[in-house]
Design a protein around this motif. Structure first.
Motif, mmCIF file in Angstrom:
data_model
loop_
_atom_site.group_PDB
_atom_site.id
_atom_site.type_symbol
_atom_site.label_atom_id
_atom_site.label_comp_id
_atom_site.label_asym_id
_atom_site.label_seq_id
_atom_site.Cartn_x
_atom_site.Cartn_y
_atom_site.Cartn_z
ATOM 1 N N PRO A 15 3.051 9.530 14.739
ATOM 2 C CA PRO A 15 2.883 8.460 15.734
ATOM 3 C C PRO A 15 1.418 8.126 16.019
ATOM 4 O O PRO A 15 1.125 7.085 16.620
ATOM 5 C CB PRO A 15 3.578 9.026 16.977
ATOM 6 N N ASP A 16 0.501 8.978 15.593
ATOM 7 C CA ASP A 16 -0.923 8.704 15.794
ATOM 8 C C ASP A 16 -1.534 7.931 14.623
ATOM 9 O O ASP A 16 -2.705 7.539 14.674
ATOM 10 C CB ASP A 16 -1.687 10.025 15.970
ATOM 11 N N LYS A 17 -0.748 7.713 13.584
ATOM 12 C CA LYS A 17 -1.226 6.977 12.420
ATOM 13 C C LYS A 17 -0.972 5.488 12.616
ATOM 14 O O LYS A 17 0.063 5.076 13.142
ATOM 15 C CB LYS A 17 -0.499 7.460 11.166
ATOM 16 N N GLN A 43 0.857 -1.185 0.000
ATOM 17 C CA GLN A 43 0.000 0.000 0.000
ATOM 18 C C GLN A 43 0.890 1.230 0.000
ATOM 19 O O GLN A 43 1.989 1.237 0.564
ATOM 20 C CB GLN A 43 -0.948 0.021 1.199
ATOM 21 N N GLY A 44 0.409 2.271 -0.653
ATOM 22 C CA GLY A 44 1.160 3.506 -0.728
ATOM 23 C C GLY A 44 0.944 4.384 0.488
ATOM 24 O O GLY A 44 -0.144 4.406 1.076
ATOM 25 N N VAL A 45 2.001 5.111 0.887
ATOM 26 C CA VAL A 45 1.948 5.984 2.065
ATOM 27 C C VAL A 45 2.723 7.256 1.760
ATOM 28 O O VAL A 45 3.529 7.311 0.832
ATOM 29 C CB VAL A 45 2.544 5.286 3.303
ATOM 30 N N THR A 46 2.500 8.267 2.576
ATOM 31 C CA THR A 46 3.247 9.515 2.455
ATOM 32 C C THR A 46 4.259 9.614 3.589
ATOM 33 O O THR A 46 4.133 8.939 4.618
ATOM 34 C CB THR A 46 2.315 10.731 2.521
ATOM 35 N N VAL A 47 5.244 10.468 3.417
ATOM 36 C CA VAL A 47 6.235 10.679 4.476
ATOM 37 C C VAL A 47 5.570 11.244 5.719
ATOM 38 O O VAL A 47 5.931 10.885 6.850
ATOM 39 C CB VAL A 47 7.356 11.616 3.977
ATOM 40 N N GLU A 48 4.596 12.100 5.523
ATOM 41 C CA GLU A 48 3.900 12.674 6.672
ATOM 42 C C GLU A 48 3.208 11.586 7.485
ATOM 43 O O GLU A 48 3.229 11.606 8.723
ATOM 44 C CB GLU A 48 2.893 13.725 6.199
ATOM 45 N N GLU A 49 2.614 10.625 6.811
ATOM 46 C CA GLU A 49 1.962 9.514 7.511
ATOM 47 C C GLU A 49 2.987 8.646 8.224
ATOM 48 O O GLU A 49 2.754 8.188 9.349
ATOM 49 C CB GLU A 49 1.162 8.673 6.521
ATOM 50 N N LEU A 50 4.122 8.414 7.580
ATOM 51 C CA LEU A 50 5.156 7.580 8.195
ATOM 52 C C LEU A 50 5.675 8.194 9.486
ATOM 53 O O LEU A 50 6.004 7.490 10.443
ATOM 54 C CB LEU A 50 6.318 7.380 7.220
ATOM 55 N N ASN A 51 5.748 9.508 9.526
ATOM 56 C CA ASN A 51 6.274 10.198 10.701
ATOM 57 C C ASN A 51 5.244 10.393 11.808
ATOM 58 O O ASN A 51 5.618 10.761 12.929
ATOM 59 C CB ASN A 51 6.818 11.570 10.294
ATOM 60 N N GLY A 60 19.353 6.287 19.005
ATOM 61 C CA GLY A 60 19.417 7.341 18.001
ATOM 62 C C GLY A 60 18.365 7.176 16.931
ATOM 63 O O GLY A 60 18.692 7.052 15.738
ATOM 64 N N PHE A 61 17.120 7.158 17.342
ATOM 65 C CA PHE A 61 16.004 7.002 16.413
ATOM 66 C C PHE A 61 14.744 7.567 17.030
ATOM 67 O O PHE A 61 14.677 7.798 18.248
ATOM 68 C CB PHE A 61 15.789 5.528 16.050
ATOM 69 N N THR A 62 13.751 7.785 16.187
ATOM 70 C CA THR A 62 12.402 8.099 16.663
ATOM 71 C C THR A 62 11.461 7.075 16.053
ATOM 72 O O THR A 62 11.811 6.371 15.102
ATOM 73 C CB THR A 62 11.962 9.517 16.247
ATOM 74 N N THR A 63 10.260 6.978 16.608
ATOM 75 C CA THR A 63 9.262 6.071 16.041
ATOM 76 C C THR A 63 8.111 6.882 15.476
ATOM 77 O O THR A 63 7.681 7.869 16.056
ATOM 78 C CB THR A 63 8.733 5.081 17.093
ATOM 79 N N GLY A 64 7.634 6.411 14.338
ATOM 80 C CA GLY A 64 6.522 7.072 13.681
ATOM 81 C C GLY A 64 5.270 6.237 13.776
ATOM 82 O O GLY A 64 4.869 5.795 14.856
ATOM 83 N N ALA A 65 4.649 5.988 12.634
ATOM 84 C CA ALA A 65 3.353 5.304 12.589
ATOM 85 C C ALA A 65 3.441 3.895 13.166
ATOM 86 O O ALA A 65 4.479 3.228 13.115
ATOM 87 C CB ALA A 65 2.857 5.247 11.153
#
Length: 434
Positions: free
Chosen positions: A69-71, A59-67, A414-419
């Motif tokens: 954390p509420d997605k 499935q396709g996603v956007t960078v904004e969605e990847l970043n 040295g990382f953050t978590t997104g979706a």
């Protein structure tokens, strides 16, 4: 939330040219090339049945969605199947608008146009069995215009060709290569030749049986090599004990002048599994992962293994036995991230994998503190976006996240978590973010 991927096949709507996604509710060898996030779509990909024939969905996603954390992303009743006989081997165009797939076991390659969400249109399919002589070749995207198909076949040679009880002579390996035009999905140059043997090895039953993951440097393709040992006494393949590493080199794009380079500074295979294994850095040097034996990296400079660089021994820095038998992802400026198996805790089928940040320039390795039981044997791809590495990581059949690794940080965190990422079934795992 649980679902069975196989059961969803019956509700997939398929036409001759368009695969309609279903919903139960309604450049050189690419090193995860950095791209601008404003327009480029990315593709989350999941696979099922890690021990057998797998089904693959995207499935396709956007960078904004990847970043975000509420997605939360799921393939529960959602996602486009990329048809595969055994496994799907995917790549995308640099702009993310096109998806390419090798149907491993089906003997064809396909090209899809990304529409939106879970909607992909099949544009072209090409059968490559006649050219490659098998339904099981492997392939690598070389740049945005071309890909390489590759395969090795072997034959045990006896003094009497019709009598395997006669004295064994050697095992021959034949390499088949083909360059694919990704615009038309047609085969251009193709070549078949005997692997350039070390005669001493070949008469002992040692032979090449697999090549993979090429990188281009100065007009030549460098292919990682895996060897095998044929035991003429038993008529079976025995345990291979490496005493060196080896790389196949051919001219590109002519696919001529085959030769090899070797080094005894490390021992093991260099072909990998489904992940990039060798990366060319900004200085034009190539860093190649050893994919059997101890986790380590070698440097290729000016067409040969760099003896001054020696071996970057990752295992010794981790404090436990470790293999990196899939591949690795390069971000830039000497920094990359390697899926590493802790072999003190289990084999490649176990959930004992880590992500290790490496600096190939100063030979440092840091195990990232990821609180997941990771199974990464079939992991295929991670994407560099705005200078950071994005990986889709989840436990097998569990929940995970998009992990965003900052190469400027030398911290284990040295990382953050997104979706959030849902797998939805016990035998499913994310195999990449493309």
């Amino acid at each position: 939330m649980n679902f069975n991927i196989k059961s969803l096949l019956s509700i997939a709507c398929v036409s001759a040219l368009t695969f309609t996604a279903f919903s139960c509710s309604e450049d050189d060898i690419p090193s995860s090339t950095p791209t601008e996030s404003a327009y480029r779509p990315y593709h989350l990909v999941i696979g099922s049945s890690p021990t057998g024939e797998s089904e693959t969905y995207t499935q396709g996603v956007t960078v904004e969605e990847l970043n975000d954390p509420d997605k939360s992303f799921t393939f529960n009743g959602y996602g486009q199947e990329i048809p595969s006989t055994r496994t799907a081997r995917l790549y995308t165009s640099n702009d993310g608008e096109t998806v390419y797939n090798l149907n491993y076991g089906g003997g064809d390659i396909a090209k899809y146009d990304y529409i939106s969400g879970q909607n992909y249109n099949l544009l072209l399919t090409t059968d490559i069995q006649a050219v490659m002589g098998t339904a099981y070749p492997r392939w690598t995207k070389i740049d945005d215009n071309y890909a390489m198909l590759h395969n090795v076949t072997t034959e045990n040679i006896y003094e009497d060709p019709n009598d395997e009880s006669s004295p064994y002579v050697k095992t021959n390996a034949t390499v088949t290569l083909a360059r694919v035009d990704l615009n038309t999905m047609t085969v251009l140059e193709n070549a078949s030749f005997a692997f350039p043997y070390n005669e001493d090895e070949s008469t002992e039953g040692i032979h090449t049986f697999r090549i993979d993951a090429p990188v281009i440097t100065n007009g030549k393709l460098y292919y990682g090599v895996a060897k095998r040992f044929y035991d003429a006494l038993t008529g079976e393949n025995g345990t291979m004990v490496y005493d060196n590493i080896e790389t196949l080199v051919v001219d590109y794009p002519s696919l001529e002048n085959e030769t090899t380079i070797t080094s005894t500074l490390a021992q093991g295979s260099t072909n990998g599994y489904r992940t990039p294994v060798a990366h060319k850095d900004e200085n034009g040097d190539t860093y190649q992962l050893i994919t059997s034996g101890d986790a380590s990296i070698m440097k290729i400079s000016n067409g040969a293994y760099d003896t001054a660089y020696g071996k970057f021994d990752i295992k010794s820095l981790l404090g436990h036995n470790a293999e990196a038998n899939t591949g690795w992802f390069y971000v830039g400026n000497g920094i990359g991230y390697v899926p590493v198996l802790n072999t003190d805790l289990g084999d490649s089928a176990s959930s004992n994998w880590d992500i290790v940040r490496v600096n190939v320039y100063n030979k440092t390795a840091i195990k990232m503190n990821i609180p997941l039981d990771l199974w990464l044997r079939q992991y295929q791809w991670a994407s560099v976006i705005d200078g950071k590495l994005y990986m889709a990581l989840a436990s097998l059949g569990g929940v995970g996240n998009v992990y965003i690794f900052d190469p400027s940080s030398t911290s284990a965190v040295g990382f953050t978590t997104g979706a959030t990422l849902q797998t939805g079934t016990t035998d499913a795992s994310y195999i990449g973010l493309f």
